[in-house]
Design a protein around this motif. Structure first.
Motif, short mmCIF file in Angstrom:
data_model
loop_
_atom_site.label_atom_id
_atom_site.label_comp_id
_atom_site.label_asym_id
_atom_site.label_seq_id
_atom_site.Cartn_x
_atom_site.Cartn_y
_atom_site.Cartn_z
N UNK A 1 34.75 79.15 13.56
CA UNK A 1 34.88 78.45 14.86
C UNK A 1 33.29 78.62 15.52
N UNK A 2 32.81 79.93 15.47
CA UNK A 2 31.49 80.13 16.05
C UNK A 2 30.39 79.23 15.18
N UNK A 3 30.42 79.24 13.98
CA UNK A 3 29.43 78.64 13.14
C UNK A 3 29.43 77.13 13.62
N UNK A 4 30.71 76.73 13.65
CA UNK A 4 30.82 75.15 13.75
C UNK A 4 30.29 74.71 14.99
N UNK A 5 30.45 75.71 16.12
CA UNK A 5 30.09 75.34 17.62
C UNK A 5 28.51 75.52 17.73
N UNK A 6 27.89 76.53 17.03
CA UNK A 6 26.42 76.49 17.37
C UNK A 6 25.73 75.54 16.39
N UNK A 7 26.34 75.35 15.13
CA UNK A 7 25.63 73.99 14.63
C UNK A 7 26.11 72.89 15.52
N UNK A 8 27.12 72.35 15.91
CA UNK A 8 27.38 71.30 16.84
C UNK A 8 26.26 71.43 17.97
N UNK A 9 26.02 72.25 18.55
CA UNK A 9 25.23 72.47 19.82
C UNK A 9 23.64 71.97 19.45
N UNK A 10 23.28 72.26 18.10
CA UNK A 10 22.11 71.89 17.45
C UNK A 10 22.21 70.23 16.94
#
Length: 220
Positions: free
Chosen positions: A169-178
């Motif tokens: 979940x955190x990986x997807x969130x950080x990537x989405x913010x980018x």
């Protein structure tokens, strides 16, 4: 995340909405599942044909994820490759180690290993020889992984899934913010080739910040 998937151009797959599925409590399970299976039910080779925004994808995963989480919890030094053992096929070692963590009873673990399809790498699954080999393999795994001995026959698999799904979940969130959409396959992710290095860095940073410094990533 679902909104980002809906507004991203894919070819080679029709992306489904994702949900998190827990097991009995919110401390167990929690992995992200595509409602229709979609890219998660495809073979690795088929997933390589997917395009995101017209660009080929790569699949990157956390190496030996659940053993790495167990070693981190135990504060013990992890072998370079938890599934590599002399004289045993790596795919069989992998499934056997995970079965040992999940099966509550030793005889249940032995039966599951003996009957598994990967036992065909050595002998006929379910045969008397398969049961004998399963016993030998279980003993070999326990001897090599004394650092996580408390995890065997513990039914901790679903708890580990909660941990790995939180990482995802955190990986997807950080990537989405980018501005980058990635598709999860539980402990791996599909991403555009041009964003592979970024994803690797994010996965390692997320693991480090969660206290799992020994986690490594690899291309699936």
């Amino acid at each position: 995340m679902n909104e980002a998937i809906r507004t991203t151009m894919f070819t080679g797959v029709i992306p489904d909405a994702m949900v998190r599925i827990f097991n009995k409590s919110f401390n167990r399970g929690g992995r992200f599942y595509a409602l229709g299976g979609s890219w998660q039910s495809m073979s690795k080779d088929a997933r390589k044909q997917i395009r995101i925004g017209g660009e080929p994808v790569v699949e990157i995963d956390y190496k030996t994820l659940h053993p790495a989480l167990l070693y981190a919890q135990a504060g013990a030094k992890m072998p370079d490759d938890c599934y590599q053992m002399s004289g045993w096929p790596r795919p069989l070692v992998k499934v056997a180690l995970l079965i040992l963590v999940n099966a509550k009873k030793e005889h249940e673990a032995r039966a599951a290993i003996a009957r598994h399809d990967h036992m065909a790498l050595l002998t006929r699954p379910g045969s008397q020889e398969a049961y004998s080999l399963a016993s030998d393999l279980m003993a070999a795994i326990k001897a090599r992984h004394v650092g996580i001995a408390d995890a065997f026959h513990s039914d901790k698999g679903a708890e580990l899934m909660r941990l790995d799904s939180d990482l995802a979940e955190t990986v997807m969130h950080v990537m989405l913010l980018a501005g980058v959409v990635v598709l999860p396959v539980h402990d791996s992710f599909l991403v555009q080739e041009s964003k592979a290095e970024m994803l690797e860095e994010v996965m390692l940073r997320v693991a480090y910040e969660a206290g799992y410094e020994s986690l490594r990533v690899e291309h699936a």
